[in-house]
Design a protein around this motif. Structure first.
Motif, PDB file in Angstrom:
ATOM      1  N   MET A   1     -27.951  38.498 -15.714  1.00  0.00           N
ATOM      2  CA  MET A   1     -28.753  38.966 -14.606  1.00  0.00           C
ATOM      3  C   MET A   1     -28.092  38.433 -13.300  1.00  0.00           C
ATOM      4  O   MET A   1     -28.175  37.198 -13.188  1.00  0.00           O
ATOM      5  CB  MET A   1     -29.983  38.871 -14.832  1.00  0.00           C
ATOM      6  N   SER A   2     -27.768  39.080 -12.295  1.00  0.00           N
ATOM      7  CA  SER A   2     -27.271  38.681 -10.896  1.00  0.00           C
ATOM      8  C   SER A   2     -28.222  37.920 -10.334  1.00  0.00           C
ATOM      9  O   SER A   2     -29.325  38.390 -10.616  1.00  0.00           O
ATOM     10  CB  SER A   2     -26.855  39.670 -10.106  1.00  0.00           C
ATOM     11  N   ILE A   3     -27.880  36.969  -9.485  1.00  0.00           N
ATOM     12  CA  ILE A   3     -28.658  36.179  -8.628  1.00  0.00           C
ATOM     13  C   ILE A   3     -29.622  37.086  -7.623  1.00  0.00           C
ATOM     14  O   ILE A   3     -30.786  36.938  -7.509  1.00  0.00           O
ATOM     15  CB  ILE A   3     -27.973  35.146  -7.835  1.00  0.00           C
ATOM     16  N   LYS A   5     -30.371  40.368  -8.184  1.00  0.00           N
ATOM     17  CA  LYS A   5     -31.499  40.917  -9.116  1.00  0.00           C
ATOM     18  C   LYS A   5     -32.593  40.198  -9.280  1.00  0.00           C
ATOM     19  O   LYS A   5     -33.685  40.314  -9.097  1.00  0.00           O
ATOM     20  CB  LYS A   5     -30.792  41.468 -10.072  1.00  0.00           C
ATOM     21  N   GLU A   6     -32.402  38.783  -9.693  1.00  0.00           N
ATOM     22  CA  GLU A   6     -33.335  37.758  -9.891  1.00  0.00           C
ATOM     23  C   GLU A   6     -34.215  37.630  -8.551  1.00  0.00           C
ATOM     24  O   GLU A   6     -35.381  37.415  -8.738  1.00  0.00           O
ATOM     25  CB  GLU A   6     -32.907  36.624 -10.330  1.00  0.00           C
ATOM     26  N   PHE A   7     -33.381  37.414  -7.342  1.00  0.00           N
ATOM     27  CA  PHE A   7     -34.420  37.109  -6.188  1.00  0.00           C
ATOM     28  C   PHE A   7     -35.201  38.244  -6.092  1.00  0.00           C
ATOM     29  O   PHE A   7     -36.502  38.238  -5.508  1.00  0.00           O
ATOM     30  CB  PHE A   7     -33.420  36.614  -5.090  1.00  0.00           C
ATOM     31  N   ARG A   8     -34.786  39.278  -6.096  1.00  0.00           N
ATOM     32  CA  ARG A   8     -35.578  40.696  -5.776  1.00  0.00           C
ATOM     33  C   ARG A   8     -36.687  40.827  -6.578  1.00  0.00           C
ATOM     34  O   ARG A   8     -37.868  41.049  -6.145  1.00  0.00           O
ATOM     35  CB  ARG A   8     -34.663  42.133  -5.855  1.00  0.00           C
ATOM     36  N   GLU A   9     -36.530  40.526  -7.990  1.00  0.00           N
ATOM     37  CA  GLU A   9     -37.469  40.441  -8.949  1.00  0.00           C
ATOM     38  C   GLU A   9     -38.643  39.588  -8.570  1.00  0.00           C
ATOM     39  O   GLU A   9     -40.040  39.691  -8.451  1.00  0.00           O
ATOM     40  CB  GLU A   9     -37.095  40.271 -10.223  1.00  0.00           C
ATOM     41  N   PHE A  10     -38.218  38.228  -7.955  1.00  0.00           N
ATOM     42  CA  PHE A  10     -38.983  37.305  -7.688  1.00  0.00           C
ATOM     43  C   PHE A  10     -39.782  37.665  -6.417  1.00  0.00           C
ATOM     44  O   PHE A  10     -41.062  37.458  -6.301  1.00  0.00           O
ATOM     45  CB  PHE A  10     -38.228  35.831  -7.486  1.00  0.00           C
ATOM     46  N   LYS A  13     -42.739  40.255  -7.032  1.00  0.00           N
ATOM     47  CA  LYS A  13     -43.827  39.917  -7.784  1.00  0.00           C
ATOM     48  C   LYS A  13     -45.029  39.885  -6.799  1.00  0.00           C
ATOM     49  O   LYS A  13     -45.061  39.497  -5.443  1.00  0.00           O
ATOM     50  CB  LYS A  13     -43.520  38.744  -8.640  1.00  0.00           C
TER      51      LYS A  13
END
Length: 146
Positions: A1-3, A5-10, A13
């Motif tokens: 998982m790209s950084i 994508k992780e940041f967008r998910e975070f 939320k």
């Protein structure tokens, strides 16, 4: 998982969005309370204490005042060491009012939550086929025991 994508998910939320909304509303609410204290409460307190009291102009000169300056603005401009306790009192009153309002809001919200939790949900009526199967079961048990 790209950084990213992780940041967008975070960031998307619910908790992050709720926090951002809370900070924005809190800032606006703070301005309302500041105005309430400065424009409504402090004038009433000033009137009660004799009419000529303005807490923001209450101070104690801690250093030498060679030019015998009398106003807070003049003293601060001249660099004289001044203890501005009146401003502190205004901010303290502001804080107490803000804390009281937040307390009342939380109390109302908790009361509404308790009402929701206390109201038991009505059980859904038993479907006809289930009721019929229960009657058959009970009848079979009664025949077996007899």
């Amino acid at each position: 998982m790209s950084i990213m994508k992780e940041f967008r998910e975070f960031a998307v939320k619910g908790n992050m969005i709720d926090l951002a909304v809370g900070v924005i509303i809190g800032g606006a609410f703070g301005k309302i309370v500041d105005s309430l204290v400065k424009d409504v409460i402090m004038p009433i307190i000033t009137m009660i204490t004799g009419g000529g009291v303005d807490f923001t102009q209450k101070f104690i000169i801690l250093g030498k005042n060679p030019n015998n300056l009398q106003t807070l603005a003049e003293l601060q401009k001249a660099g004289v060491n001044v203890l501005t306790y009146g401003n502190f009192l205004t901010i303290l009153i502001n804080f107490i009012i803000l804390a009281w309002v937040v307390f009342l809001m939380v109390k109302v919200i908790n009361k509404m939550r308790r009402k929701e939790e206390a109201a038991p949900a009505k059980p859904a009526p038993t479907p006809e086929d289930i009721q019929l199967l229960r009657e058959i079961r009970d009848e079979l048990k009664a025949r077996k025991d007899a």
